[in-house]
Scaffold this motif. Structure first.
Motif, PDB file in Angstrom:
ATOM      1  N   GLN A  15      39.657  44.228  45.892  1.00 60.16           N
ATOM      2  CA  GLN A  15      39.956  43.593  46.905  1.00 60.16           C
ATOM      3  C   GLN A  15      39.811  41.732  46.506  1.00 60.16           C
ATOM      4  N   ASN A  16      40.052  40.976  47.710  1.00 64.25           N
ATOM      5  CA  ASN A  16      39.974  39.675  47.312  1.00 64.25           C
ATOM      6  C   ASN A  16      38.686  39.044  46.725  1.00 64.25           C
ATOM      7  N   ASN A  17      37.431  40.106  47.080  1.00 64.48           N
ATOM      8  CA  ASN A  17      36.251  39.488  46.441  1.00 64.48           C
ATOM      9  C   ASN A  17      35.259  40.414  45.822  1.00 64.48           C
ATOM     10  N   LEU A  18      36.385  41.533  45.393  1.00 67.55           N
ATOM     11  CA  LEU A  18      35.755  42.695  44.766  1.00 67.55           C
ATOM     12  C   LEU A  18      36.542  43.029  43.336  1.00 67.55           C
ATOM     13  N   ALA A  19      35.779  42.941  42.276  1.00 67.69           N
ATOM     14  CA  ALA A  19      36.205  42.978  40.944  1.00 67.69           C
ATOM     15  C   ALA A  19      35.793  44.454  40.443  1.00 67.69           C
ATOM     16  N   GLU A  20      36.596  45.200  39.376  1.00 68.91           N
ATOM     17  CA  GLU A  20      36.079  46.126  38.804  1.00 68.91           C
ATOM     18  C   GLU A  20      36.293  45.807  37.454  1.00 68.91           C
ATOM     19  N   LEU A  21      35.161  46.067  36.577  1.00 71.55           N
ATOM     20  CA  LEU A  21      35.058  45.896  35.278  1.00 71.55           C
ATOM     21  C   LEU A  21      35.135  46.876  34.297  1.00 71.55           C
ATOM     22  N   ILE A  22      36.011  47.004  33.530  1.00 69.90           N
ATOM     23  CA  ILE A  22      35.770  48.393  32.575  1.00 69.90           C
ATOM     24  C   ILE A  22      35.955  47.506  31.124  1.00 69.90           C
ATOM     25  N   VAL A  23      34.963  47.844  30.392  1.00 73.09           N
ATOM     26  CA  VAL A  23      34.776  47.160  28.975  1.00 73.09           C
ATOM     27  C   VAL A  23      35.283  48.178  28.185  1.00 73.09           C
ATOM     28  N   THR A  47      34.778  34.017  46.856  1.00 67.97           N
ATOM     29  CA  THR A  47      33.268  34.329  46.918  1.00 67.97           C
ATOM     30  C   THR A  47      32.897  34.338  48.146  1.00 67.97           C
ATOM     31  N   PRO A  48      31.677  35.052  48.085  1.00 63.64           N
ATOM     32  CA  PRO A  48      30.936  35.568  47.173  1.00 63.64           C
ATOM     33  C   PRO A  48      31.608  36.842  46.458  1.00 63.64           C
ATOM     34  N   ILE A  49      31.449  37.099  45.201  1.00 66.17           N
ATOM     35  CA  ILE A  49      32.251  38.255  44.534  1.00 66.17           C
ATOM     36  C   ILE A  49      30.917  39.203  44.386  1.00 66.17           C
ATOM     37  N   SER A  50      31.679  40.787  44.741  1.00 63.21           N
ATOM     38  CA  SER A  50      30.967  42.005  44.368  1.00 63.21           C
ATOM     39  C   SER A  50      31.624  42.344  42.946  1.00 63.21           C
TER      40      SER A  50
END
Length: 122
Positions: A15-23, A47-50
């Motif tokens: 979403q605009n304020n929701l990030a998924e990180l895959i290392v 912001t605020p970011i989840s």
């Protein structure tokens, strides 16, 4: 889904304020990589970011990176999806290091549960 490639991972815009990180597999996250992550989050998300950290691959943190990763003031909540006992143990260590600094962090075994929790915390 829009994505942003970092030197050590990929960030997906859920979403605009929701990030998924895959290392990436086998990476050790240090302070420089945390700075890269924080810059990417600030430049790509409202912001605020989840943040959803998907521990699909095995990776580790330096001690300084463990402390620094939750120090981004624009970071609202972190959900971590774990799949192995090793991931559980390393994540519990990360959470204990930051318990006095950042407390809106939860562990999940399923990605959808993590997304639901993050959606409720927004």
């Amino acid at each position: 889904m829009k994505s942003c490639k970092l030197s050590f991972a990929t960030i997906f815009a859920v979403q605009n304020n929701l990030a998924e990180l895959i290392v990436n597999e086998g990476i050790e996250i240090d302070e420089i990589k945390v700075d890269e992550l924080h810059d990417a989050l600030l430049n790509s998300f409202e912001t605020p970011i989840s943040l959803l950290i998907n521990k699909r691959h095995s990776f580790s943190y330096t001690f300084q990176a463990q402390i620094k990763i939750t120090q981004l003031k624009e970071l609202k909540a972190i959900a971590i999806v774990i799949g192995t006992n090793g991931a559980l143990m390393s994540t519990q260590t990360l959470m204990s290091v930051n318990k006095n600094v950042f407390d809106d962090i939860e562990l999940f075994q399923e990605r959808e549960e993590a997304l639901t929790w993050l959606g409720e915390s927004n």
